[in-house]
Design a protein around this motif. Structure first.
Motif, short mmCIF file in Angstrom:
data_model
loop_
_atom_site.label_atom_id
_atom_site.label_comp_id
_atom_site.label_asym_id
_atom_site.label_seq_id
_atom_site.Cartn_x
_atom_site.Cartn_y
_atom_site.Cartn_z
N ASP A 42 -7.16 -1.18 -6.49
CA ASP A 42 -8.59 -1.27 -6.19
C ASP A 42 -8.85 -1.03 -4.71
OD1 ASP A 42 -9.30 -1.76 -8.82
OD2 ASP A 42 -9.22 -3.95 -8.59
N ARG A 43 -8.03 -1.63 -3.85
CA ARG A 43 -8.22 -1.46 -2.40
C ARG A 43 -7.97 0.00 -1.98
NH1 ARG A 43 -6.11 -7.00 -1.99
NH2 ARG A 43 -3.96 -6.22 -2.11
N GLN A 58 -0.31 -8.12 -11.19
CA GLN A 58 -1.58 -8.55 -10.59
C GLN A 58 -1.72 -8.01 -9.16
OE1 GLN A 58 0.61 -10.52 -12.11
NE2 GLN A 58 -0.49 -11.09 -13.98
N GLN A 59 -0.64 -8.06 -8.39
CA GLN A 59 -0.68 -7.52 -7.03
C GLN A 59 -0.92 -6.02 -7.04
OE1 GLN A 59 3.22 -8.98 -5.89
NE2 GLN A 59 2.34 -10.52 -4.52
N GLU A 79 -10.95 2.12 -2.98
CA GLU A 79 -12.08 1.88 -2.08
C GLU A 79 -11.87 2.58 -0.74
OE1 GLU A 79 -12.50 -2.30 -1.72
OE2 GLU A 79 -13.13 -2.61 -3.81
N TYR A 112 -2.56 -4.21 -9.34
CA TYR A 112 -3.94 -3.90 -9.71
C TYR A 112 -4.88 -4.16 -8.54
CZ TYR A 112 -2.73 -3.11 -14.60
OH TYR A 112 -2.20 -2.59 -15.76
N ARG A 113 -4.65 -5.25 -7.82
CA ARG A 113 -5.51 -5.52 -6.66
C ARG A 113 -5.33 -4.44 -5.60
NH1 ARG A 113 -3.89 -11.02 -7.59
NH2 ARG A 113 -2.28 -10.83 -5.97
N GLU A 114 -4.09 -4.01 -5.38
CA GLU A 114 -3.84 -2.98 -4.37
C GLU A 114 -4.45 -1.65 -4.79
OE1 GLU A 114 -2.99 -1.75 -0.83
OE2 GLU A 114 -2.42 -3.78 -1.45
N LYS A 139 0.83 -1.21 0.00
CA LYS A 139 0.00 0.00 0.00
C LYS A 139 0.85 1.25 0.00
CE LYS A 139 -1.97 1.44 3.87
NZ LYS A 139 -2.92 1.55 5.01
#
Length: 216
Positions: free
Chosen positions: A45-46, A38-39, A49, A41-43, A4
């Protein structure tokens, strides 16, 4: 440290797409924090949010639409809080060092090859860091750049990556020299032992019987 904060720190450079961030991580952030696309893109999104970044969609005619990410004020405050806390001590977990530790009883030739391979990787990374450094300096010397640039953080982390790979090369060269010297001594000792055993066999071996017993 978490992914993050690595992402938030990277977005200090300005608005970027996920693809842009993946390239930045691969080139300049990987020397201290590795992450797959991939990690990332997921981060992202988080973080969106959580309100630490904003995302806007950019429409493209001949390409898929892309999202562009930017730090929010909440994201900047998060970095302020994060940089005020002491970091956890770093810990080294390097499989190659375990193999070097065991090389006296293991496959020394294989370990030597692994060290040489690590050195080649270090040379490749160092060359990439040097190219990035030249682009950042843009003809200026280091001190002039550090006095004039708006942000010094990316250059300081790049310096750490360069020093780390230079140390890998120095350590690897020393390890190879030691292993090669010991291998040469072992080979010489082996030849000497073989020659000594052959010599002893000539002096102390069983004597040939040239005649049979005398008959009466």
């Amino acid at each position: 440290m978490s992914l993050k904060h690595a992402v938030l720190a990277t977005l200090l450079e300005g608005e970027a797409s996920g693809y842009d961030l993946a390239k930045i991580f691969d080139v300049s952030v990987a020397n201290f924090w590795a992450a797959t696309p991939q990690q990332l893109y997921r981060e992202l999104d988080r973080l969106a949010e959580a309100g630490l970044i904003t995302a806007r969609v950019v429409e493209q005619e001949r390409r898929p639409n892309k999202r562009m990410f930017r730090l929010t004020e909440a994201g900047r405050r998060e970095l302020t809080v994060y940089t005020s806390a002491p970091p956890r001590p770093s810990a080294v977990r390097d499989e190659l060092l375990v193999q070097v530790q065991a090389c006296d009883e293991g496959d020394t030739a294989a370990v030597r090859a692994f060290v040489a391979r690590r050195m080649e990787t270090a040379r490749t990374k160092l060359a990439r860091y040097d190219r990035l450094r030249e682009r950042m300096l843009a003809g200026r010397d280091e001190e002039a750049y550090l006095d004039e640039t708006e942000r010094i953080g990316p250059y300081l982390t790049l310096m750490r990556g360069r020093f780390f790979e230079e140390e890998n090369l120095r350590w690897g060269a020393r390890v190879l020299a030691v292993l090669d010297r010991r291998a040469a001594v072992d080979a010489q000792d082996g030849t000497g032992r073989a020659a000594a055993e052959a010599a002893r066999g000539g002096r102390d071996g069983p004597r040939r019987v040239t005649g049979g017993p005398t008959l009466r």
